[in-house]
Design a protein around this motif. Structure first.
Motif, mmCIF file in Angstrom:
data_model
loop_
_atom_site.group_PDB
_atom_site.id
_atom_site.type_symbol
_atom_site.label_atom_id
_atom_site.label_comp_id
_atom_site.label_asym_id
_atom_site.label_seq_id
_atom_site.Cartn_x
_atom_site.Cartn_y
_atom_site.Cartn_z
ATOM 1 N N LEU A 99 32.627 -7.684 36.399
ATOM 2 C CA LEU A 99 31.606 -6.640 36.391
ATOM 3 C C LEU A 99 30.280 -7.239 35.959
ATOM 4 N N ALA A 100 29.256 -7.086 36.790
ATOM 5 C CA ALA A 100 27.892 -7.389 36.369
ATOM 6 C C ALA A 100 27.260 -6.073 35.948
ATOM 7 N N ALA A 101 26.723 -6.004 34.744
ATOM 8 C CA ALA A 101 26.278 -4.727 34.213
ATOM 9 C C ALA A 101 24.968 -4.870 33.453
ATOM 10 N N ASN A 102 24.395 -3.719 33.174
ATOM 11 C CA ASN A 102 23.144 -3.593 32.425
ATOM 12 C C ASN A 102 23.463 -2.857 31.114
ATOM 13 N N PRO A 103 23.918 -3.587 30.082
ATOM 14 C CA PRO A 103 24.303 -2.928 28.820
ATOM 15 C C PRO A 103 23.066 -2.425 28.078
ATOM 16 N N THR A 104 22.953 -1.111 27.922
ATOM 17 C CA THR A 104 21.764 -0.537 27.313
ATOM 18 C C THR A 104 22.124 0.563 26.325
ATOM 19 N N HIS A 105 21.136 0.957 25.550
ATOM 20 C CA HIS A 105 21.251 2.125 24.687
ATOM 21 C C HIS A 105 19.914 2.841 24.691
ATOM 22 N N SER A 106 19.923 4.122 24.367
ATOM 23 C CA SER A 106 18.697 4.916 24.350
ATOM 24 C C SER A 106 18.137 4.992 22.937
ATOM 25 N N GLY A 107 16.833 4.994 22.831
ATOM 26 C CA GLY A 107 16.182 5.099 21.528
ATOM 27 C C GLY A 107 14.697 5.302 21.690
ATOM 28 N N ARG A 108 14.020 5.463 20.592
ATOM 29 C CA ARG A 108 12.564 5.622 20.593
ATOM 30 C C ARG A 108 11.907 4.297 20.253
ATOM 31 N N LYS A 109 10.845 3.970 20.969
ATOM 32 C CA LYS A 109 10.166 2.694 20.772
ATOM 33 C C LYS A 109 9.543 2.617 19.389
ATOM 34 N N THR A 110 9.018 3.748 18.922
ATOM 35 C CA THR A 110 8.472 3.830 17.568
ATOM 36 C C THR A 110 9.011 5.082 16.900
ATOM 37 N N ALA A 111 8.890 5.160 15.595
ATOM 38 C CA ALA A 111 9.461 6.283 14.858
ATOM 39 C C ALA A 111 8.837 7.614 15.256
ATOM 40 N N ASP A 112 7.557 7.611 15.640
ATOM 41 C CA ASP A 112 6.886 8.863 15.987
ATOM 42 C C ASP A 112 6.824 9.119 17.491
ATOM 43 N N ALA A 113 7.503 8.284 18.293
ATOM 44 C CA ALA A 113 7.504 8.493 19.746
ATOM 45 C C ALA A 113 8.299 9.745 20.095
#
Length: 224
Positions: free
Chosen positions: A107-121
């Motif tokens: 499997l070739a995959a794009n391992p990612t997670h979601s988050g905010r770039k900065t605390a107030d984003a």
């Protein structure tokens, strides 16, 4: 469904352009299908992956609802005097899958997670996992929802080998896309055959247009 293998000639200039840009390769793969339903339908979509079994050998694998015509790729980036491409029907393998079967996989995959770039984003973004253990954990968390379990080694860790771990940037229109990818080789056991078939035909994870998400199978080698 069909599974196709095409050998790329990396010495050709157009081939080097395709290999350096997942966006360009996506366009080349899309051009192999005249009808929309051959490229994407309700329960399946076209997936592709680049494999490098040797230092000078590059294979393009395509899983697709319809049969592709890769004449344009042969002319631009292939080996026109020796071979073109091989396409086989995929439905026979898909229908033979059963709960409890063990397979070797890639499997070739794009391992990612979601988050905010900065605390107030206000909006969340997807960020790539960069560490190897994070990438292993990413796949382990997704295995059950896709109808399989990762085989374990004697020490309890997943039976996996990671390679081609890279972060690649390429142009898309006026912008730049940055993509973190990893290729997983390992052993799995099917836990839900119907869900697992959907993973094979629909892909796993994000960035499917850019060469991620295609899981392929091979007979598992017997262990002593």
């Amino acid at each position: 469904m069909f599974l196709t293998r095409f050998q790329i000639n990396p010495a050709r200039r157009n081939a080097r352009k395709l290999l350096s840009s997942p966006h360009a390769m996506h366009a080349a793969v899309r051009s192999a299908f005249a009808a929309v339903e051959d490229y994407e339908c309700a329960d399946a979509r076209t997936l592709w992956r680049l494999d490098t079994p040797g230092t000078a050998t590059v294979h393009l694998y395509i899983a697709s609802p319809g049969r592709p015509d890769l004449t344009h790729l042969v002319e631009q980036a292939g080996w026109p005097t020796t071979e073109t491409w091989v396409t086989r029907e995929y439905d026979g393998l898909l229908s033979s899958l059963r709960m409890g079967q063990e397979w070797a996989f890639r499997l070739a995959a794009n391992p990612t997670h979601s988050g905010r770039k900065t605390a107030d984003a206000k909006e969340t973004q997807r960020f790539g996992y960069l560490r190897e253990q994070e990438q292993v954990d990413w796949l382990a968390r997704r295995a059950d929802r896709h109808g399989f379990a990762l085989a374990s080694q004697q020490d309890g860790r997943p039976n996996l080998r990671l390679h081609r771990r890279q972060t690649q940037s390429f142009k898309r229109g006026l912008g730049t896309v940055t993509l973190t990818t990893a290729t997983f080789d390992g052993l799995l056991r099917i836990t839900d055959a119907d869900t697992f078939r959907r993973a094979l035909t629909g892909g796993i994870g994000h960035a499917k247009a850019y060469g991620c998400g295609l899981l392929t199978l091979a007979p598992a080698q017997p262990t002593s």
